[in-house]
Scaffold this active site. Structure first.
Site, PDB file in Angstrom:
ATOM      1  N   GLY A   1      51.685 104.253  43.875  1.00  0.00           N
ATOM      2  CA  GLY A   1      53.673 103.953  43.976  1.00  0.00           C
ATOM      3  C   GLY A   1      53.782 103.054  44.009  1.00  0.00           C
ATOM      4  O   GLY A   1      55.143 103.582  44.454  1.00  0.00           O
TER       5      GLY A   1
ATOM      6  N   HIS B   1      53.836 103.644  31.431  1.00  0.00           N
ATOM      7  CA  HIS B   1      54.547 102.334  32.249  1.00  0.00           C
ATOM      8  C   HIS B   1      56.639 102.382  31.007  1.00  0.00           C
ATOM      9  O   HIS B   1      57.122 102.318  31.930  1.00  0.00           O
ATOM     10  CB  HIS B   1      54.538 100.314  32.255  1.00  0.00           C
ATOM     11  CG  HIS B   1      53.625 100.748  33.691  1.00  0.00           C
ATOM     12  ND1 HIS B   1      53.854 100.690  34.659  1.00  0.00           N
ATOM     13  CD2 HIS B   1      52.316 101.336  34.006  1.00  0.00           C
ATOM     14  CE1 HIS B   1      53.256 101.296  36.103  1.00  0.00           C
ATOM     15  NE2 HIS B   1      51.812 101.471  35.388  1.00  0.00           N
TER      16      HIS B   1
END
Length: 437
Positions: free
Chosen positions: A273, A310
């Site tokens: 994360g 992403h």
């Protein structure tokens, strides 16, 4: 110097009659927040019933105050009895009291007509110039006769924005390109978003930060402080983490203010994360440059899909740059940078100098990689831009069997340590949980 004397809402934090988890957490930590007020040189911003004692507990004397700026006539922000108490000891020492008409009408009652105090009725758009500073009066989104203040002293420019809901367009226009040194922005209700009041919660606070950054009121060097805090917020440790993700912070009552973090390193393992945390830190920024250090093209479908995901998760207003020239980007002025990631950067630097080969490493490769790493660390240390970098912690697994991989692991550890040493803050991300180091 600016000192935040109080950081709490009208009932402070904890509320003395409340036993909720947030209040009990504050009591356990013995962190008592009085009603919001601040001292900036000779200027006192708001003066509620607890202000004088709050200043005494912080070791701050108020005898040097020459100007009091009052935002509105709610009793937690304006307790005009301070004028009477001051008159008993201050003699003819001059004092300017600035506030909306309703505040001035209330304050006048505490002093005789021939007082040494000069009252100034303040309306949005007014500008008052004193020997030691300039006060610009801004519109607030709040019930009744309320204003905000833009204060410029010899060495500091401050936005004092409490109490207010979403900032009016006139205020946004007035703060354009202000590049404040310090912003005190209210954040009263935390995750309680259905309060229906002219105050901010974490959602609307984040939006106001974005708007202020978008017009150049908040810049990389601005120290952004959340004030007017109440027990509707999560406990302090969690609130501090949540605020930090948007570049804001909370401070204890009595805290002198300085510059906020410029360089942040987010480190963690695979899928921990860390990239998400880095993106949260800049979520309120309007002009982020996302620096992708991965290989721009690949025949690997899985890698292509990773890159696509992403890209899809980044805010639409961000700009993506694919580059290894981190030194050049750090050296130039501009908006915030998010570098993702240092591990791929070092991988490509090792490729550039054939650092995987034992022979090439011994024949100048090690020196070449070290030179590039040293240049990056120095650029990181010297940059004036707000910058967040992501990196992998790869030294906690098994020892690689191949010498080249052991070499990379060691070089990665050295780079991480050097960048961390030159950072204002380091965030360790483990299984989605974040710790400040």
């Amino acid at each position: 110097m600016i000192r935040v004397l109080g950081t709490g809402a009208a009932d402070g934090w904890p509320n003395p009659f409340c036993a909720c988890a947030s209040c009990e957490s504050a009591r356990a930590a013995r962190t008592i927040r009085a009603q919001t007020c601040a001292l900036a040189g000779t200027f006192l911003l708001d003066c509620g019933p607890e202000t004088a004692r709050t200043a005494e507990r912080a070791g701050v004397a108020l005898h040097g105050v020459r100007h009091v700026l009052l935002t509105h006539d709610h009793p937690d922000h304006t307790a005009p009895a301070f004028l009477l108490y001051r008159s008993w000891v201050a003699g003819d020492a001059p004092l300017d009291v600035v506030g909306p008409p309703s505040v001035i009408a209330s304050a006048r009652q505490w002093l005789a007509p021939d007082t040494h105090v000069v009252f100034h009725e303040a309306r949005p758009g007014d500008e008052l110039t004193f020997t030691d500073g300039t006060v610009r009066v801004l519109e607030a989104a709040h019930d009744g006769d309320a204003v905000l203040y833009d204060l410029s002293t010899e060495d500091t420019r401050l936005l004092y924005a409490t109490d207010t809901g979403p900032l009016p367009e006139a205020t946004m226009a007035a703060t354009t390109d202000a590049a404040y040194d310090v912003v005190l922005l209210e954040q009263t209700f935390g995750d309680f978003t259905s309060h229906g009041t002219a105050h901010l919660d974490l959602t609307t606070f984040t939006e106001q930060v974005r708007r202020l950054r978008d017009v150049g009121a908040i810049v990389a060097s601005t120290d952004l402080i959340a004030v007017h805090l109440s027990h509707h917020n999560p406990p302090a440790a969690e609130l501090a983490r949540r605020l930090a993700t948007i570049g804001a912070r909370m401070v204890d009552d009595g805290t002198p203010l300085g510059r906020g973090p410029v360089r942040t390193l987010c480190i963690g393992g695979a899928r921990s994360g860390k990239s998400r945390e880095a993106e949260r830190l800049l979520a309120a920024e309007p002009d982020v440059t996302y620096v992708a250090t991965s290989y721009p093209r690949s025949d690997d479908p899985e890698w292509v899909e990773r890159v696509r995901l992403h890209q899809s998760q980044r805010p639409a207003q961000w700009t993506t740059v694919e580059s290894l020239d981190l030194v050049g980007l750090l050296a130039h002025d501009g908006g915030p940078l998010l570098i993702d990631c240092l591990t791929l950067w070092l991988t490509r630097i090792m490729d550039r100098h054939d650092g995987w080969s034992d022979e090439a490493w011994a024949d100048g490769g090690e020196a070449a990689v070290l030179a590039e790493v040293t240049a990056l660390v120095e650029a990181w240390r010297a940059t004036s831009r707000r910058v967040v970098a992501v990196t992998n912690e790869i030294g906690q697994g098994l020892v690689p069997q191949r010498a080249s991989l052991r070499r990379f692991r060691d070089e990665m550890g050295r780079l991480n340590a050097a960048i961390a040493a030159a950072s204002d803050e380091v965030r360790l991300v483990v299984a989605g949980r974040v710790s400040l180091l």
